[in-house]
Structure formats: structure tokens, C-alpha cells
Design an enzyme around this catalytic site. Structure first.
Site, PDB file in Angstrom:
ATOM      1  N   LYS A  76       0.643  -1.058  -0.081  1.00  0.00           N
ATOM      2  CA  LYS A  76       0.085  -0.223   0.166  1.00  0.00           C
ATOM      3  C   LYS A  76       1.007   1.189  -0.039  1.00  0.00           C
ATOM      4  O   LYS A  76       1.994   1.271   0.650  1.00  0.00           O
ATOM      5  CB  LYS A  76      -0.797  -0.114   1.031  1.00  0.00           C
ATOM      6  CG  LYS A  76      -1.826   1.115   1.377  1.00  0.00           C
ATOM      7  CD  LYS A  76      -2.892   1.022   2.493  1.00  0.00           C
ATOM      8  CE  LYS A  76      -3.876   2.102   2.693  1.00  0.00           C
ATOM      9  NZ  LYS A  76      -4.770   1.994   3.576  1.00  0.00           N
ATOM     10  N   SER A 151      -9.797   2.067   2.731  1.00  0.00           N
ATOM     11  CA  SER A 151      -8.747   2.686   1.900  1.00  0.00           C
ATOM     12  C   SER A 151      -7.708   1.894   1.146  1.00  0.00           C
ATOM     13  O   SER A 151      -7.081   2.406   0.111  1.00  0.00           O
ATOM     14  CB  SER A 151      -8.146   3.740   2.805  1.00  0.00           C
ATOM     15  OG  SER A 151      -7.305   3.234   3.759  1.00  0.00           O
ATOM     16  N   SER A 175     -10.068  -0.445   7.132  1.00  0.00           N
ATOM     17  CA  SER A 175      -9.454  -0.384   5.862  1.00  0.00           C
ATOM     18  C   SER A 175      -8.616  -1.819   5.092  1.00  0.00           C
ATOM     19  O   SER A 175      -8.204  -1.557   3.939  1.00  0.00           O
ATOM     20  CB  SER A 175      -8.417   0.815   5.514  1.00  0.00           C
ATOM     21  OG  SER A 175      -9.192   1.766   5.253  1.00  0.00           O
TER      22      SER A 175
HETATM   23  N1  GLN Z   1     -13.379   4.123   6.141  1.00  0.00           N
HETATM   24  C1  GLN Z   1     -12.614   4.713   7.203  1.00  0.00           C
HETATM   25  C2  GLN Z   1     -12.272   6.098   6.952  1.00  0.00           C
HETATM   26  O1  GLN Z   1     -12.646   6.649   5.903  1.00  0.00           O
HETATM   27  C3  GLN Z   1     -11.569   3.877   7.579  1.00  0.00           C
HETATM   28  C4  GLN Z   1     -10.412   4.051   6.829  1.00  0.00           C
HETATM   29  C5  GLN Z   1      -9.260   3.108   7.401  1.00  0.00           C
HETATM   30  O2  GLN Z   1      -9.301   2.289   8.047  1.00  0.00           O
HETATM   31  N2  GLN Z   1      -8.030   3.766   6.912  1.00  0.00           N
HETATM   32  O3  GLN Z   1     -11.819   6.459   7.979  1.00  0.00           O
END
Ligand code: GLN
Length: 484
Positions: A76, A151, A175
Site C-alpha cells: 500500500k 482505503s 481499511s
Molecule cells: N473508512 C474509514 C475512514 O474513512 C476507515 C479508513 C481506514 O481504515 N484507513 O476513516
């Protein structure tokens, strides 16, 4: 060769039947052919990948390799990679070349992996659909008009489309697990502190954790083994010993008590998702587990608490991107204030700006007690719910997400609808618990994820249970690549 799991590829590499250079070339050819439709990679580094493959083959030849030696993966793009562009999905870091490796990258390099490239992601890991990337959105390999989740959407799409053997991800509120569910792959977020955050660009430091995404729980165990361990460069890094995750994969799950929270099946759950998860739970019961209905009374408060705490921490962490120390710098500033304002205004996308505004507001004098402190108190209540539940059960199971992958564009103009995707995942982050998502069926042709949550430091229990489930089911072997 791309249809083999990481563990199967590792066996072929170890026996000499397969060379890492062949495997790497094979993936590079696939990436060349298929990535433009998916946009899952932000950067592909062919030269370094080939070089690392040659080194891995030499190690294997001498009998010095481990199970990950010569295995091609993607990182990532939140993990700093020395001398290679690390963007975090943002214009702010469009041209940032990290001067050092994240600990996760170093550890996986030591284990002998080959890095094919950097995976697309929501900007600064903020999002649930991968539509917030400065480098464009990512397609779900199952249906290209659907989102892959976020994400770590690039990472999940890469694993599902078999454009690498596995990928790293990070999970602040879901995420790793949510994109794993949307793309039909397996992903685990370990206990907070298990995986070093050094060199992992910070979003919300008390919630962020790195972890792997792969085809199977067995593959995840191999990757997690290499990623975990105490790191003196991360002050929150855990001192707890890391067990051998692969050693207990085949433990009998007879008598394992699985708690099924009634709240998880009450809140706007897609019928096809509920069906798939219930079928999976029945399968686990047949394998010897004991199902128990439980309650997590504060489940409904998780999203509001998370969406105060995460932006608050983000607003603080992202203050370092000021046009001076890191990242994008506006041209011809009039004065220092103009430099700050325009560098940040130009460098950050709309969702990141929204979070910084919410976070700065929640932390400001006069509002701190009403929002931030209150959210921290709710966080404790959520944690207490889990502590109570784990007095009666060994694992908690339910859906990873309320729906399957939604259409691209469907929720991008409605942040609240987007945030509700994280309904079942944020609680594990608020409480620092390990959580895993494994494929457990389909709803309208799209993958469904089964989420498993365990007490602190019990990743091995999750991997064992998921592996046992994958021994009696084949959802994890279904793949969207048959016709590519
Ligand atoms: N969808 C969540 C957010 O937007 C989690 C994102 C994540 O885990 N990085 O904060």
C-alpha cells in the site's frame, strides 16, 4: 501460476520447480495487460522487482530462503519505501521520495519478498471506496463499475485480480477488512501495536495498524509472521511475544465459542449478506464451534465516536504537511501564511480537508469536552462491551460490511452514507482488537465478507478459525480472473 495461493507458490519456489524471476515476470506481464483497467497500482518498479527476484533465487538456491523468499507482493502506498516514490494517494506527496523504509517494508524485505510496486489507496487512507485517491479511483475486479472498498482498495484489487501474490494494507477503521470483503480476499488487522507504525504515514495514530491481504488465511499467517514484532522506533509497539501463526492453523475448533452480536443483524443489513454470513456460521457450527447470541449494547455509538476521534488525530498528524517540511509547496508565496494556506489548499483533496476541519473543530477550546472527550468516553464503553462479551465467547463473528461493493459514484457526494460502511469494522480499532475478514459467499454476484474479532493478541485464534472455515468452504478460491 497466478492462480496458486502464496503458500502453494512458496512450495514450488522451495523445491526449485519455480524461479522467482519467472513468477515476477509473469506478474509484470499481467500488470502490463490488466492494470490500466483497474488502476490498482500507482507505481510499478520493474527493475527493482527483477533485481530482488534474482537475489531471492540465489538465496533459495543456497537453501537459505524462508516461506516468503521470492514471493511478489505490492505495498500500500502509505508505507515508505526508500528511494521509491511514496504518495499516500495524495497530490501533497505526489513527488515524495522516502529516505527510509517503513519497518514493515524492511521486515518483509528481510524475509525475501519481491516488491512489484505501490498500491493505490484513498488519500491519506481516508475513505471506504478508493474514490478519494489523487491518482484516480480503482475498479473492483469482480465488476468494474463497482468500488473495491477502501482505503486499501488497490491492495485488495491487486490480490483479487491476481496481480501479485499478496499485498500489505493498513486499517484505521476497517481499511483492510472492508476492501478484503468487497474484493473476495482474506485480510487481517492485528492487535494495535503488533505491527510497527514506523514509516507508515500516520492518519489516526491510536487506531492505525498495518496488516496483510492475501487469498487465504494460511497466506495471511505467513505474511503477518514477518510483519509483527517489537520495534523500538514505534513507542506504541507491543512487547508481547509473537506466536507461530502457522503452527496452530490446523487446531481443532471443536468447542470454540463464537459470539454472534444481535446488533450486527439488525442494522440495515443487505439480505444476501445476512444469508451468506448465517450460512457460514452454520458451517462453523457443523465443524464443532458453538454459536452463542451476544449483545454489544454500544455498537450504535461506534461510528459517531470514530468519526470524531479519527479526524481529530488526523488534523494533528496532517499539520506536518505545511509546504515547508514535507510535500507540495505552492509557487511564489506572498508570505508565510500564504505559503501554508495555498500549499495545503492545493495539496489536499476534499475528503482530507473535511476531516481536518472536523478534527480541528472537535479539538478546539470550548468544544473539546463536548466532542473529543465524549468520544473517548464512548470508546471506553465500546471496549467494555467487548471485555464483557469475551468472558463468554472466544471469538465474535458477523458480517464485515452491511452491503456488498456499491457502484462507483453512488456515495461519493454523501459522506454520511459513505461512513456507514464502516459500521461493523470501526469497533475493533476503537478497542485495539484483532479482526479478520474472509470470503463467505456472494450476494448478487458480489463477494461477501465474514468478520471475526478476537481478544487482544489472539490473532492466531482468528487465523486458525478462518483456516478451518477455508478447509470446508471454497469461497476464497473463487476468482474474477477466469476470463481476463
Ligand atoms: N473508512 C474509514 C475512514 O474513512 C476507515 C479508513 C481506514 O481504515 N484507513 O476513516
Amino acid at each position: 501460476m497466478h492462480d496458486k495461493t502464496l503458500a502453494q507458490q512458496a512450495a514450488l519456489l522451495a523445491s526449485g520447480e519455480l524461479k522467482s524471476v519467472e513468477l515476477v515476470d509473469h506478474y509484470l506481464t499481467r500488470i502490463e495487460r490488466l492494470n490500466s483497467n483497474l488502476n490498482a497500482y500507482i507505481l510499478v518498479d520493474e527493475d527493482r522487482a527483477r533485481e530482488a527476484a534474482v537475489a531471492a533465487d540465489a538465496r533459495l538456491q543456497k537453501g537459505e530462503g524462508g516461506p516468503l523468499t521470492g514471493i511478489p507482493i505490492a505495498h500500500k502506498d502509505i508505507f515508505c519505501t526508500k528511494d521509491v516514490r511514496t504518495t499516500c494517494g495524495s497530490r501533497m506527496l505526489e513527488n515524495f521520495i522516502a529516505p527510509y523504509n517503513a519497518t514493515v517494508v524492511d521486515k518483509l524485505n528481510d524475509a525475501g519478498v519481491v516488491t512489484l510496486g505501490k498500491a493505490n489507496m484513498d488519500e491519506f487512507a481516508m475513505g471506504s471506496s478508493n474514490e478519494n485517491s489523487f491518482f484516480g479511483s480503482v475498479a473492483n475486479p469482480w465488476q468494474h463499475d463497482r468500488v473495491p472498498g477502501g482505503s486499501s482498495g488497490g491492495s485488495a484489487a491487486i490480490v483479487a485480480a491476481q496481480l501479485a501474490s499478496a499485498a500489505t494494507g493498513t486499517d484505521t477503521g476497517g481499511s483492510i477488512r472492508q476492501p478484503a470483503a468487497f474484493c473476495g480476499v482474506t485480510g487481517i488487522k492485528p492487535t494495535y501495536g503488533r505491527v510497527s507504525r514506523y514509516g507508515m504515514i500516520a492518519f489516526a495514530s491510536s487506531l492505525d495498524q498495518g496488516g496483510p491481504l492475501a487469498r487465504t488465511a494460511e497466506d495471511c499467517a505467513l505474511l503477518l509472521q514477518a510483519m509483527c514484532g517489537h520495534d523500538p522506533r514505534d513507542s506504541t509497539s507491543s512487547l508481547t511475544d509473537v506466536p507461530d501463526f502457522s503452527a496452530t492453523l490446523n487446531d481443532d475448533i471443536k468447542g470454540l465459542r463464537i459470539g454472534v452480536p444481535e446488533e450486527y443483524f439488525a442494522q440495515g443489513l443487505e439480505a444476501g449478506v445476512a444469508d451468506a454470513v448465517k450460512t457460514a456460521l452454520a458451517e462453523l457450527e457443523r465443524a464443532g464451534a458453538i454459536l452463542k447470541s451476544i449483545s454489544l449494547p454500544n455498537q450504535g455509538l461506534c461510528i459517531p465516536a470514530y468519526y470524531v476521534i479519527a479526524p481529530a488525530e488526523a488534523s494533528s498528524n496532517l499539520s506536518r504537511f505545511d509546504g515547508v517540511r514535507f510535500g507540495h509547496r505552492a509557487e511564489n508565496p506572498q508570505d508565510l501564511e500564504d505559503l501554508y494556506k495555498r500549499s495545503r489548499g492545493e495539496g489536499f483533496g476534499p475528503e482530507v480537508k473535511r476531516r481536518i476541519l472536523i478534527g480541528a473543530y472537535a479539538l478546539s477550546a470550548g468544544y473539546y469536552d463536548a466532542y473529543y472527550r465524549k468520544a473517548q468516553q464512548v470508546r471506553q464503553l465500546v471496549t467494555n462491551d467487548f471485555t464483557e462479551a469475551f468472558k463468554e465467547v472466544d471469538v465474535i463473528a458477523g458480517p464485515t460490511t452491511p452491503t456488498t461493493a456499491f457502484s462507483r459514484g453512488e456515495k461519493s457526494s454523501d459522506p454520511t452514507a459513505m461512513y456507514l460502511n464502516d459500521l461493523f469494522t470501526v469497533s475493533a480499532n476503537l478497542s485495539g482488537l484483532p479482526g479478520l475478514s474472509a470470503p463467505c459467499g456472494f450476494s448478487n454476484g458480489l463477494p461477501v465478507g465474514l468478520q471475526l474479532i478476537a481478544p487482544v493478541n489472539e490473532e492466531a485464534r482468528l487465523l486458525n478459525l478462518a483456516h478451518q472455515y477455508q478447509s470446508v468452504s471454497d469461497w476464497h478460491l473463487q476468482s474474477p480472473v477466469a476470463n481476463d
